[in-house]
Enzyme design. Structure first.
Site, short mmCIF file in Angstrom:
data_model
loop_
_atom_site.label_atom_id
_atom_site.label_comp_id
_atom_site.label_asym_id
_atom_site.label_seq_id
_atom_site.Cartn_x
_atom_site.Cartn_y
_atom_site.Cartn_z
N LYS A 161 -0.90 5.84 3.52
CA LYS A 161 -1.02 4.41 3.21
C LYS A 161 0.04 3.68 3.99
O LYS A 161 1.22 4.06 3.96
CB LYS A 161 -0.83 4.17 1.71
CG LYS A 161 -1.17 2.74 1.30
CD LYS A 161 -2.66 2.51 1.40
CE LYS A 161 -3.03 1.05 1.24
NZ LYS A 161 -4.47 0.84 1.30
N SER A 231 -4.78 4.36 5.93
CA SER A 231 -5.36 3.19 5.27
C SER A 231 -4.27 2.14 5.12
O SER A 231 -3.19 2.43 4.61
CB SER A 231 -5.91 3.60 3.90
OG SER A 231 -6.35 2.48 3.17
#
Length: 367
Positions: A161, A231
């Protein structure tokens, strides 16, 4: 000896922690053993997708209370990686990774191992640039040590992330006399994902550090990782890493296999990943074999050529629906035809994550 277990939990909303709570209440999951939570939330997956932060906040508050520690500590102990966008039939869910220490002899066969790591918070001008690439590379090396995985070839998936740029963050950098990698906030997601993926590629020896430059990020598509899945989200300013592989230093009854999808409908590569995780079949896995699958993790991307297997697509030309949303729906549907279950993890935007139009896919299954 570590033992890693993985639980896939359906959610009814971004703040739904009831499934996790039920498993903790009946002591199937011990909160102290949780190292990471990977989630799919039903937002748009773009810059203004606040379902990711909402889910993270809900989980963090709940687990901080269970662990009787403050929020800062829970974020240091557990990696929360929420990926927005559950287009098509993709079902929102959480994948919870726990790791415990058990008494067991060194395994003769490699089993599932997992580690986590965190970078420092990035300044806006570092996002999508070499500062992020090199910091992520070092964090990936730390995650390998945490997972007790020695060889890069035993790493099968690295989920990250990473942050993105907003108008406020760009303006803050400008006030300090600094420029950013890109001024389009949506494009900044791609630059952050790409830089993070190249960090994985460097750490695992997939590309040479000398070949990666600021100019190469999001331009040289020959540089990529075959196991990175990144992401971007507005809710953080650092990178959080979950590294998953196989190790003889694990007593888990799970194993992970991976492959690389060449395009959005490449189910043959998904089959290869399934076989790498121990499933046995010829053309298509049986219901009995599929029942061994704990979850499938994959990346999705629209090819920059605007085509798929030589046929024109409109994913890049659609002004109403972002191309990452199209791609997630397609890849999820392709994988679901094999798993017979739409609750699989598919993240959009695969810059430097597999070849153009494709992306890594990994399968975690019971031995």
């Amino acid at each position: 000896m570590q033992k890693v277990e993985v639980f896939r939990i359906a959610t009814g909303s971004p703040d739904d922690i009831s499934g996790l709570k039920a498993l903790i209440d009946n002591q199937t999951i011990i909160p102290e053993e949780i190292i990471a939570v990977l989630g799919k939330t039903e937002g748009n997956g773009c810059v203004n997708d606040f379902t990711r932060g909402f889910a993270t906040q809900s989980l963090a508050y709940y687990l901080a209370n269970e662990l009787q520690i403050d929020l800062d500590e829970v974020h240091k102990k557990i990696a929360f990686i929420m990926s927005g966008g559950t287009e098509g039939v993709m079902s929102p869910h959480l994948t919870v990774f726990i790791r415990k220490e058990v008494e067991a002899p060194k395994a003769s066969e490699k089993r599932l191992a997992a580690g986590i790591a965190f970078t420092h918070p990035f300044k806006p001008e570092e996002i999508g640039r070499m500062e992020q690439v090199l910091e992520v590379a070092e964090a990936v090396r730390q995650a390998m040590k945490d997972a007790k995985i020695e060889k890069p070839e035993d790493v099968h998936f690295v989920q990250i992330k990473c942050p993105l740029l907003t108008a406020d963050r760009i303006e803050e950098a400008a006030h300090r006399g600094k420029d950013v990698a890109v001024h389009d906030t949506y494009k900044s997601m791609g630059f952050s994902r790409g830089a993070s993926a190249l960090g994985v590629a460097i750490a695992l020896g997939e590309v040479s550090e000398a070949d990666v430059t600021n100019e190469a990020i999001c331009t040289d598509w020959n540089l990529y990782s075959t196991v990175a899945s990144t992401s971007a989200g507005v809710e953080i300013m650092h990178d959080e890493i979950i590294l998953i592989g196989n190790s003889t230093e694990s007593a888990s009854d799970l194993v992970i296999g991976h492959s690389v999808m060449k395009d959005a409908i490449d189910i043959d590569s998904v089959k290869d990943a399934m076989k790498g995780a121990g499933l046995q079949f010829d053309e298509y896995p049986s219901k009995e074999e599929v029942s061994k699958v704990v979850n499938v993790l994959a990346k999705a991307e629209a090819a920059t050529t605007g085509t798929c297997r030589g046929r024109r697509t409109i994913m890049l030309d659609d002004s109403d629906i972002n191309h990452t949303r199209h791609a997630r729906a397609v890849v999820n549907a392709a994988i679901s035809t094999l798993t017979r279950d739409p609750m699989v993890y598919v993240s959009g935007g695969a810059e430097h994550q597999g070849p153009d139009g494709g992306g890594p896919v990994a399968v975690i299954a019971k031995v």
